[in-house]
Design a protein around this motif. Sequence first.
Motif, PDB file in Angstrom:
ATOM      1  N   ASP A 223      28.583  54.806  38.782  1.00 21.49           N
ATOM      2  CA  ASP A 223      27.664  53.678  38.567  1.00 21.49           C
ATOM      3  C   ASP A 223      27.601  53.276  37.089  1.00 21.49           C
ATOM      4  OD1 ASP A 223      26.328  55.776  37.550  1.00 21.49           O
ATOM      5  OD2 ASP A 223      24.487  55.493  38.707  1.00 21.49           O
ATOM      6  N   HIS A 224      28.598  53.722  36.350  1.00 23.20           N
ATOM      7  CA  HIS A 224      28.600  53.472  34.907  1.00 23.20           C
ATOM      8  C   HIS A 224      28.472  51.978  34.584  1.00 23.20           C
ATOM      9  CE1 HIS A 224      29.456  54.595  30.763  1.00 23.20           C
ATOM     10  NE2 HIS A 224      30.204  53.517  30.681  1.00 23.20           N
ATOM     11  N   TYR A 225      29.188  51.152  35.343  1.00 25.65           N
ATOM     12  CA  TYR A 225      29.129  49.705  35.105  1.00 25.65           C
ATOM     13  C   TYR A 225      28.445  48.969  36.260  1.00 25.65           C
ATOM     14  CZ  TYR A 225      32.301  50.039  31.070  1.00 25.65           C
ATOM     15  OH  TYR A 225      32.861  50.315  29.844  1.00 25.65           O
ATOM     16  N   LYS A 226      27.491  49.645  36.862  1.00 20.99           N
ATOM     17  CA  LYS A 226      26.791  49.068  38.011  1.00 20.99           C
ATOM     18  C   LYS A 226      26.111  47.738  37.661  1.00 20.99           C
ATOM     19  CE  LYS A 226      23.324  50.729  41.231  1.00 20.99           C
ATOM     20  NZ  LYS A 226      22.188  51.645  41.275  1.00 20.99           N
ATOM     21  N   HIS A 227      25.696  47.642  36.416  1.00 19.88           N
ATOM     22  CA  HIS A 227      24.965  46.453  35.966  1.00 19.88           C
ATOM     23  C   HIS A 227      25.905  45.282  35.628  1.00 19.88           C
ATOM     24  CE1 HIS A 227      26.397  48.784  32.594  1.00 19.88           C
ATOM     25  NE2 HIS A 227      26.433  47.648  31.901  1.00 19.88           N
ATOM     26  N   LEU A 228      27.203  45.557  35.610  1.00 20.27           N
ATOM     27  CA  LEU A 228      28.150  44.587  35.039  1.00 20.27           C
ATOM     28  C   LEU A 228      28.685  43.604  36.077  1.00 20.27           C
ATOM     29  CD1 LEU A 228      29.145  44.622  32.060  1.00 20.27           C
ATOM     30  CD2 LEU A 228      31.298  45.544  32.917  1.00 20.27           C
ATOM     31  N   CYS A 229      28.688  42.321  35.731  1.00 18.06           N
ATOM     32  CA  CYS A 229      29.311  41.296  36.580  1.00 18.06           C
ATOM     33  C   CYS A 229      30.519  40.755  35.824  1.00 18.06           C
ATOM     34  CB  CYS A 229      28.339  40.142  36.809  1.00 18.06           C
ATOM     35  SG  CYS A 229      27.390  40.374  38.284  1.00 18.06           S
ATOM     36  N   TYR A 230      31.668  40.761  36.447  1.00 13.20           N
ATOM     37  CA  TYR A 230      32.854  40.374  35.693  1.00 13.20           C
ATOM     38  C   TYR A 230      33.751  39.433  36.486  1.00 13.20           C
ATOM     39  CZ  TYR A 230      35.825  43.164  38.647  1.00 13.20           C
ATOM     40  OH  TYR A 230      36.517  43.626  39.731  1.00 13.20           O
ATOM     41  N   ALA A 231      34.586  38.725  35.721  1.00 10.14           N
ATOM     42  CA  ALA A 231      35.711  37.983  36.289  1.00 10.14           C
ATOM     43  C   ALA A 231      36.924  38.397  35.474  1.00 10.14           C
ATOM     44  CB  ALA A 231      35.488  36.487  36.174  1.00 10.14           C
ATOM     45  N   LEU A 232      38.089  38.351  36.084  1.00 10.54           N
ATOM     46  CA  LEU A 232      39.262  38.828  35.347  1.00 10.54           C
ATOM     47  C   LEU A 232      40.470  37.941  35.604  1.00 10.54           C
ATOM     48  CD1 LEU A 232      40.183  42.489  34.833  1.00 10.54           C
ATOM     49  CD2 LEU A 232      41.978  40.970  35.589  1.00 10.54           C
ATOM     50  N   LEU A 233      41.137  37.619  34.518  1.00  7.75           N
ATOM     51  CA  LEU A 233      42.411  36.911  34.627  1.00  7.75           C
ATOM     52  C   LEU A 233      43.480  37.845  34.077  1.00  7.75           C
ATOM     53  CD1 LEU A 233      44.042  34.261  35.153  1.00  7.75           C
ATOM     54  CD2 LEU A 233      43.718  33.757  32.740  1.00  7.75           C
ATOM     55  N   ALA A 234      44.437  38.187  34.931  1.00 12.38           N
ATOM     56  CA  ALA A 234      45.520  39.071  34.496  1.00 12.38           C
ATOM     57  C   ALA A 234      46.769  38.234  34.267  1.00 12.38           C
ATOM     58  CB  ALA A 234      45.775  40.123  35.570  1.00 12.38           C
ATOM     59  N   LEU A 235      47.402  38.446  33.121  1.00  9.23           N
ATOM     60  CA  LEU A 235      48.663  37.743  32.846  1.00  9.23           C
ATOM     61  C   LEU A 235      49.816  38.734  33.016  1.00  9.23           C
ATOM     62  CD1 LEU A 235      47.831  35.767  29.568  1.00  9.23           C
ATOM     63  CD2 LEU A 235      47.238  35.213  31.919  1.00  9.23           C
ATOM     64  N   GLY A 236      50.873  38.280  33.628  1.00  3.61           N
ATOM     65  CA  GLY A 236      52.024  39.166  33.814  1.00  3.61           C
ATOM     66  C   GLY A 236      53.278  38.368  34.068  1.00  3.61           C
ATOM     67  N   ASP A 237      54.289  39.064  34.491  1.00  2.00           N
ATOM     68  CA  ASP A 237      55.573  38.421  34.746  1.00  2.00           C
ATOM     69  C   ASP A 237      56.217  39.153  35.918  1.00  2.00           C
ATOM     70  OD1 ASP A 237      58.226  37.577  34.719  1.00  2.00           O
ATOM     71  OD2 ASP A 237      58.233  37.268  32.557  1.00  2.00           O
ATOM     72  N   THR A 238      56.419  38.433  37.014  1.00  2.00           N
ATOM     73  CA  THR A 238      56.954  39.090  38.214  1.00  2.00           C
ATOM     74  C   THR A 238      58.400  39.525  38.044  1.00  2.00           C
ATOM     75  OG1 THR A 238      57.227  36.864  39.068  1.00  2.00           O
ATOM     76  CG2 THR A 238      55.458  38.165  40.035  1.00  2.00           C
ATOM     77  N   ASN A 239      59.013  39.154  36.930  1.00  2.00           N
ATOM     78  CA  ASN A 239      60.353  39.661  36.682  1.00  2.00           C
ATOM     79  C   ASN A 239      60.317  41.146  36.369  1.00  2.00           C
ATOM     80  OD1 ASN A 239      61.941  37.292  36.945  1.00  2.00           O
ATOM     81  ND2 ASN A 239      60.933  36.543  35.113  1.00  2.00           N
ATOM     82  N   TYR A 240      59.157  41.642  36.024  1.00  2.00           N
ATOM     83  CA  TYR A 240      59.013  43.054  35.697  1.00  2.00           C
ATOM     84  C   TYR A 240      58.401  43.770  36.896  1.00  2.00           C
ATOM     85  CZ  TYR A 240      59.964  41.719  30.904  1.00  2.00           C
ATOM     86  OH  TYR A 240      60.559  41.238  29.778  1.00  2.00           O
ATOM     87  N   ALA A 241      58.742  45.058  37.011  1.00  2.00           N
ATOM     88  CA  ALA A 241      58.312  45.799  38.202  1.00  2.00           C
ATOM     89  C   ALA A 241      56.791  45.927  38.284  1.00  2.00           C
ATOM     90  CB  ALA A 241      58.956  47.170  38.202  1.00  2.00           C
ATOM     91  N   ASN A 242      56.135  46.094  37.161  1.00  2.62           N
ATOM     92  CA  ASN A 242      54.693  46.382  37.166  1.00  2.62           C
ATOM     93  C   ASN A 242      53.875  45.143  36.886  1.00  2.62           C
ATOM     94  OD1 ASN A 242      54.201  49.023  37.843  1.00  2.62           O
ATOM     95  ND2 ASN A 242      54.979  49.730  35.857  1.00  2.62           N
ATOM     96  N   PHE A 243      53.991  44.158  37.743  1.00  3.18           N
ATOM     97  CA  PHE A 243      53.351  42.861  37.506  1.00  3.18           C
ATOM     98  C   PHE A 243      51.845  43.022  37.264  1.00  3.18           C
ATOM     99  CE2 PHE A 243      51.387  38.991  39.535  1.00  3.18           C
ATOM    100  CZ  PHE A 243      51.686  38.140  38.492  1.00  3.18           C
TER     101      PHE A 243
END
Length: 809
Positions: A150-170
């Motif tokens: 519950d460390h971040y129970k109070h937290l409301c977040y949105a996330l944008l992840a940038l990556g490249d599908t040419n790489y295995a770990n998108f």
Amino acid sequence: MWKDKVHARIHVYIYVTLSTSKTDATSGYFMVVFRAAALHYVEKVALWQFVCSLSNREVCSMPSEVKPRFVVLYGSQKGQAQSIAEGIAEEAEDHGLVAELSCLNQSEKYNLEKENAPVVFIVSTTGDGEPPDNALQFVKRIKKKTLSTDHYKHLCYALLALGDTNYANFCNCGKTVERRLQELGAKQFYATGYADDGVGLEVVLDPWLEGLWKAIKGALSKMASDRTDPSKGDVGDSPKETPDSYIPDVQLNLLSLNDHQSCESVRASVDTDSKYASSSSDTRNAVSDLRPASLAGSPVLASQSHGTASVSTSAPETQTEDAGVPHVALAASLTCSLPPLSESSLNVPALPPPYLDVSLQDVDTVEQIVGRLNDENVHEVPINRAVQLTRGDSVKTSLLLELDISAYPMMAYQPGDSFDVFCPNRATEVEDMLHRLGLQDQRNHHVHISLNKDTKKKGAQVPTYIPQRISLLYLFTWCLEIRSVPKKAFLRALVEHTRDGVQKRRLQELCSKQGATDYNLYVRDPSLSVLELLTAFPSCSPPLSLLIEHLPKLQPRPYSAASSCLKHPGKLHFVFNVVEFPACSARPAGRRGLCTGWLFDLINPGLVFPGKPEHFGSQALPKIHVSLRPNCSFRPPSDLSVPFIMVGPGTGVAPFIGFLQQREKERQENPEAAFGETWLFFGCRHRGRDYLFREELEGFVSSGILNHLKVCFSRDDQEQEEEMEVTTSVARPRYVQHNLLLNSQHITEILLKQNGHLYVCGDAKNMAKDVNDTLMEMIKTELQVDQLEAMKRLAGLREEKRYLQDIWG
Ligand code: FAD
């Protein structure tokens, strides 16, 4: 002074969150109006005490004074995530919000443990799915096992992840951050966006940004109302409040390239997109004006549901045909568009606020400033030897360079490490740039850069990578990536400095939503440089400050060590392909990669072929600046008895030469020790043309250092096979993954039963992904498990650092 003001009739509008209703984004606010005409002697302090005494009720907005806040945090390696985060922060004001922007490593500037405002994360991924350097500490912190659920129970977040599908770990970093936030109890208030640089970030980025503002306001409202409603406890406690019912459905993951390749004629609405056309009347006018002259007088058509679709001319060759009129072949190009794009209304990004003041000072003496190359970790080392590894008729030219690092014991490296090569921009391109800017006579002037005091740019600062008191020539030679592909924000800024109407319109198209496909086709895919763009748009004359604001830092290029210090004391080898960019309309002559082209020119006079006399002879050895980049995980197993498998086609074989040279020495020093099996999977086009290190590898096999060498040639015999129309049931292995598959049983046994390691190095675009998919298939077959289980096994191997990648491209 404010005391005097309260004597006046004042209206203080305080939005106080009292309500429990949350039917829509605004109904959570209850507006209390203080008509303060009677409050002649009310002290401001008393007023605030009253406000604060509304227990647990949060002041969310006080027009002209207090605006609701949210936090934007970014982790960025090359600046893309940072510039998106900055864009959000800049736009916040238009939405009546205050954004607090920080880089994830500026932990003194934010406090997630106590944060009660929505938090927006923008994070990119680098290398083998690693966090960007400036997010490393943060990721480490949130990964601590000691943190409670519950460390971040109070937290409301949105996330944008940038990556490249040419790489295995998108988008691996974004996914890691997201997973940990959820494991620690944080609640998502907006669906995560996974933007793919492989097809163009904007495909996901644009709709994600579009929906963000409504989501933030919704989250603010909900968080405030939850805090004031004791029956609800903390945000997100109730199962009813699961993200599904709350997150705007923007279907980010359903978007594909096709969505923005729609070529339907669209007259986009001018005010539907907060980012691209803010609701201010100024901007609205500006957007309307972006319609071509032929449409300027006609009414803007009604908004359509797909008003944000790209309306590209897309195909470079297009035919138009009217009844009775002969076919006229029109060609779209970088500088020319066709209908419907050329007739479309445009949504362009907001103009990035300028933030630098730049002046040039004539000085008597020009200091030879070497700036960051004086960094104590950067060393100037001689090139001892340069060998061409490929035959003259090979498609790619692979070169081996030997550096003499004997004077720098701190450069001692381990196999698996790489090192940075600092290369300058090409002198001819720097000169062309100076001429293009009309600054050729000021090349030796000092550049003085300061922050524009009136700038509206959030978090603006003078770029730290530009040293003080440098000349203009130095700036363009060593500091700025003048080859970088101009971002849309840059194109938008260039519009303001373009005189010709047609060119102006085309730049607007290229940075608009409607022109997304053209941007990819004519700017992004051919890696168009700023100089090439300026050449194509001659009436564009940007000021120097604009280039400094928009061009990224000139990055050093990393190369993997292809030797072991044990075998070659005081020497460091590396291998590279000379990168060739094909010609295109804006670049008729093509060009070489910056660093590989520079190295090629540097060593060309002394270049030797295997078996021929070498060394630069009596000529002065060229020197280059390098610094070590240790890689703590991409190392041979420390336990010599552990078997390991290496997969390295082309120049990807480089680190494995180092691995095997080290193993050779270890065997000599420990003749009695038990050594694990070694496997190498190598591939190239032709056995006779580009089989790198052939003799050395075959030597390793003969001496038992390398137990299994599996080589395949993707182009040998191809013509012959085609001529004979050979169709056999077992296909000849062409690529490394085919050979892996042929040895599936051994490989899985080593990985899953013998605690072995697997290393993959080289091309990230196809090879690493194909190898990953093949490994998955092998695990499925050998263990008779389903896809999910196979994925878990592979993820487990990664986690244990027994499946490692060192990939690029
Ligand atoms: P630039 O002018 O920077 O152009 C690069 C662009 O060219 C890329 O954006 C890409 O679109 C395109 N491109 C086409 N072919 C290639 C290619 N083969 N590699 C990279 N980009 C390509 N390269 C090696 O040849 N040998 C190595 O041992 C090696 N080790 C690396 C280790 C690490 C950790 C990393 C991150 C990269 C490594 N690279 C290696 C890649 C290397 O750093 C450079 O990116 C590459 O040499 C191109 O640099 P450039 O300045 O000539 O090209």
